[in-house]
Design a protein around this motif. Structure first.
Motif, PDB file in Angstrom:
ATOM      1  N   ARG A 249       0.883  -1.048   0.057  1.00  0.00           N
ATOM      2  CA  ARG A 249      -0.112   0.189  -0.039  1.00  0.00           C
ATOM      3  C   ARG A 249       0.920   1.202   0.099  1.00  0.00           C
ATOM      4  O   ARG A 249       2.016   1.356   0.803  1.00  0.00           O
ATOM      5  CB  ARG A 249      -0.689   0.125   1.275  1.00  0.00           C
ATOM      6  N   SER A 250       0.527   2.222  -0.647  1.00  0.00           N
ATOM      7  CA  SER A 250       1.368   3.604  -0.639  1.00  0.00           C
ATOM      8  C   SER A 250       0.242   4.799  -0.598  1.00  0.00           C
ATOM      9  O   SER A 250      -0.728   4.676  -1.026  1.00  0.00           O
ATOM     10  CB  SER A 250       1.969   3.546  -2.095  1.00  0.00           C
ATOM     11  N   TYR A 251       0.757   5.746   0.278  1.00  0.00           N
ATOM     12  CA  TYR A 251      -0.209   6.622   0.417  1.00  0.00           C
ATOM     13  C   TYR A 251       0.701   8.077   0.883  1.00  0.00           C
ATOM     14  O   TYR A 251       1.909   7.737   1.084  1.00  0.00           O
ATOM     15  CB  TYR A 251      -1.085   6.572   1.770  1.00  0.00           C
ATOM     16  N   ARG A 252       0.387   9.297   0.645  1.00  0.00           N
ATOM     17  CA  ARG A 252       0.947  10.357   0.965  1.00  0.00           C
ATOM     18  C   ARG A 252       1.076  10.996   2.256  1.00  0.00           C
ATOM     19  O   ARG A 252      -0.355  11.125   2.701  1.00  0.00           O
ATOM     20  CB  ARG A 252       0.707  11.535  -0.202  1.00  0.00           C
TER      21      ARG A 252
ATOM     22  N   VAL B 158       4.717   7.127   1.422  1.00  0.00           N
ATOM     23  CA  VAL B 158       4.823   6.224   2.370  1.00  0.00           C
ATOM     24  C   VAL B 158       4.337   4.911   1.837  1.00  0.00           C
ATOM     25  O   VAL B 158       3.330   4.800   1.460  1.00  0.00           O
ATOM     26  CB  VAL B 158       4.262   6.662   3.875  1.00  0.00           C
ATOM     27  N   ARG B 159       5.125   3.887   1.923  1.00  0.00           N
ATOM     28  CA  ARG B 159       4.877   2.547   1.466  1.00  0.00           C
ATOM     29  C   ARG B 159       4.847   1.435   2.611  1.00  0.00           C
ATOM     30  O   ARG B 159       5.712   1.359   3.332  1.00  0.00           O
ATOM     31  CB  ARG B 159       5.788   2.196   0.382  1.00  0.00           C
ATOM     32  N   ASN B 160       3.836   0.638   2.600  1.00  0.00           N
ATOM     33  CA  ASN B 160       3.706  -0.489   3.635  1.00  0.00           C
ATOM     34  C   ASN B 160       4.050  -1.735   2.605  1.00  0.00           C
ATOM     35  O   ASN B 160       3.228  -1.875   1.679  1.00  0.00           O
ATOM     36  CB  ASN B 160       2.257  -0.530   4.148  1.00  0.00           C
ATOM     37  N   ALA B 161       4.928  -2.484   3.309  1.00  0.00           N
ATOM     38  CA  ALA B 161       5.053  -3.603   2.176  1.00  0.00           C
ATOM     39  C   ALA B 161       4.124  -4.675   2.501  1.00  0.00           C
ATOM     40  O   ALA B 161       3.181  -4.739   3.206  1.00  0.00           O
ATOM     41  CB  ALA B 161       6.389  -4.365   2.899  1.00  0.00           C
TER      42      ALA B 161
END
Length: 129
Positions: free
Chosen positions: A55-58, A64-67
């Motif tokens: 998941r990626s978000y700003r 910010v990336r969550n694996a």
């Protein structure tokens, strides 16, 4: 104070209350286990493997990336004093041998409130006969 500031203040207050509630609940549960606990074996009733994609978000113009990760959710039942209780645990750790329905699982329950249980997740499973 305008409406936007009031809404922001309300959201911050709600978030702080939620976080405080989580701490109080965790303290409450841990106190039960500190007063006394016992280990027994329960029976696995359900095993689910859930894959969560990356998941990626700003946040403030930063990416910010969550694996991606895989989570194993295990539901179980156990008997204490002739009463059946249900529990649920999950882990992201790799389980060498995934349990199946009907297997035994070692767990710890609070003596003064048997509905509270935890596996501590050193997974010890026994195959059903």
């Amino acid at each position: 104070m305008n409406l936007r500031q009031k809404i922001t203040l309300g959201c911050v207050a709600a978030a702080l209350l939620f976080i405080a509630g989580c701490f109080v609940h965790g303290y409450y549960v841990n106190r039960h286990f500190e007063r006394g606990s016992a280990q027994i074996y329960g029976v696995v009733t359900s095993v689910a493997v859930e894959h969560h994609p990356e998941r990626s978000y700003r946040v403030n113009h930063r990416l910010v990336r969550n694996a991606a990760y895989t989570e194993t959710v295990i539901e179980y039942t156990y008997m204490v004093g002739g009463v059946e209780y249900q529990g649920k645990t999950s882990t992201r750790r790799v389980i060498p041998r995934r349990p199946s329905t009907g297997d035994s699982i070692r767990l710890t329950y609070a003596i003064d409130d048997p509905s509270l249980s935890r596996t501590g997740f050193e997974p010890v499973f026994k195959r059903k006969p």
